[in-house]
Design a protein around this motif. Structure first.
Motif, short mmCIF file in Angstrom:
data_model
loop_
_atom_site.label_atom_id
_atom_site.label_comp_id
_atom_site.label_asym_id
_atom_site.label_seq_id
_atom_site.Cartn_x
_atom_site.Cartn_y
_atom_site.Cartn_z
N ILE A 71 4.99 -2.80 0.39
CA ILE A 71 4.42 -2.74 1.74
C ILE A 71 3.76 -1.38 1.95
O ILE A 71 4.35 -0.34 1.63
N ARG A 72 2.56 -1.41 2.51
CA ARG A 72 1.85 -0.19 2.88
C ARG A 72 1.62 -0.21 4.38
O ARG A 72 1.21 -1.23 4.95
N ILE A 73 1.87 0.94 5.02
CA ILE A 73 1.73 1.05 6.48
C ILE A 73 0.39 1.71 6.79
O ILE A 73 0.07 2.77 6.26
N ALA A 74 -0.40 1.08 7.66
CA ALA A 74 -1.67 1.67 8.09
C ALA A 74 -2.06 1.05 9.41
O ALA A 74 -1.68 -0.08 9.74
N ASN A 75 -2.84 1.81 10.18
CA ASN A 75 -3.28 1.38 11.50
C ASN A 75 -4.80 1.29 11.52
O ASN A 75 -5.48 2.21 11.05
#
Length: 307
Positions: A46-50
């Motif tokens: 999982i990669r977190i980005a907005n």
């Protein structure tokens, strides 16, 4: 490596699971740790980005060969900004191939609320220098069920300002299957695929199919645009009354009437028939967060070119 944006949503999550199950090297992009919990069962990193933080997008896209870009949702200006940020970040990070969910109601003459948003995203993709594939989705069968049929199950009437126009609905599950197939195959030859259901239905036929599927009386009644808009303003916050009213206007203009064979060409089978979709779906399906897809007569553009 393949990265799927919007992986905590229905379409993105389904694409992620299909790719993981078929043995592809795939990661999920979500906006925060809370959403990450929704995709942990897929077993993918999982990669977190907005979408509103370009630097986070560039980091998330590092090392990505293929980006499955599930369109953002919400107010039109915000969605246009999100799409621009994703395309710019993907180009900066050196992504090789972007698979993007657009809409079939893409013509400049359309008054649909989201048409300029998706035209802009397609234009940016074509000018980005990256390889791309665009999947232009027709009207979601899920949207028809959630926003129009479900209320009619209680009232017995589906009153819409669409006259005798027809639509060829496609289920979100089928859209996700098509996206996964394109992502797994790779390529990125600048093709535009029109994804629609196999049959175009009138709204009278849609009401009759729902009545059979759910064993409840439902009838379609043509409504005036003014009466429909008044009802929307009593039920929804801005900008959704305008979005739904302009959607119905596009339907009336026959922008949803196309039946394309592109889905069957990609999957080797036709998309689900609308009544079959209804019969395997609970009528209490949660509402979709917003309108995402519309349609128009099939485009002849299947190769690179301007929108």
């Amino acid at each position: 490596m393949i990265l799927v944006t919007g992986a905590s949503g229905y379409v993105g999550g389904t694409v992620l699971r299909r790719l993981a199950e078929s043995g592809n090297a795939v990661s999920a992009m979500v906006r925060n740790l809370g959403r990450a919990a929704r995709v942990e069962d897929a077993g993918a990193p999982i990669r977190i980005a907005n979408y509103d933080e370009p630097a986070s997008l560039v980091r998330a896209f590092s090392g990505v060969d293929r980006l499955v870009f599930v369109a953002s949702d919400g107010q039109a200006r915000a969605v246009m900004r999100h799409h621009a940020n994703v395309v710019d970040a993907a180009a900066t990070a050196g992504v090789g191939h972007v698979i993007f969910t657009s809409i079939t109601d893409i013509d400049a003459s359309s008054g649909f609320y989201f048409t300029p948003v998706y035209r802009d995203a397609e234009r940016r993709l074509r000018a980005s220098g990256m390889k791309w594939t665009i999947l232009r989705c027709g009207l979601y069968a899920d949207l028809i069920l959630s926003h129009w049929i479900r209320p009619a199950l209680a009232s017995g009437e589906m009153a819409l300002p669409v006259a005798d126009a027809r639509v060829a609905p496609i289920a979100r599950a089928d859209v996700a299957e098509a996206m996964a197939a394109v992502a797994a195959a790779g390529g990125g030859d600048g093709r535009v695929h029109e994804l629609t259901g196999p049959i175009a239905y009138s709204f009278g036929e849609i009401a009759a199919a729902a009545a059979r599927a759910f064993s409840r009386p439902i009838r379609y009644t043509p409504a005036s645009p003014a009466d429909y808009l008044t009802r929307l303003w009593a039920e929804m916050a801005d900008p959704w009354p305008h979005a739904f009213a302009s959607l119905c206007r596009s339907i009336t203009e026959r922008r949803y009437a196309c039946v394309s064979g592109d889905f069957e060409a990609l999957l080797g089978r036709p998309a689900a028939h609308f009544e079959d979709f209804l019969r395997r779906t609970e009528p209490t399906t949660e509402p979709l967060p917003a309108i995402q897809t519309a349609g128009r007569p099939c485009a002849s553009d299947k190769t690179r070119g301007s929108v």
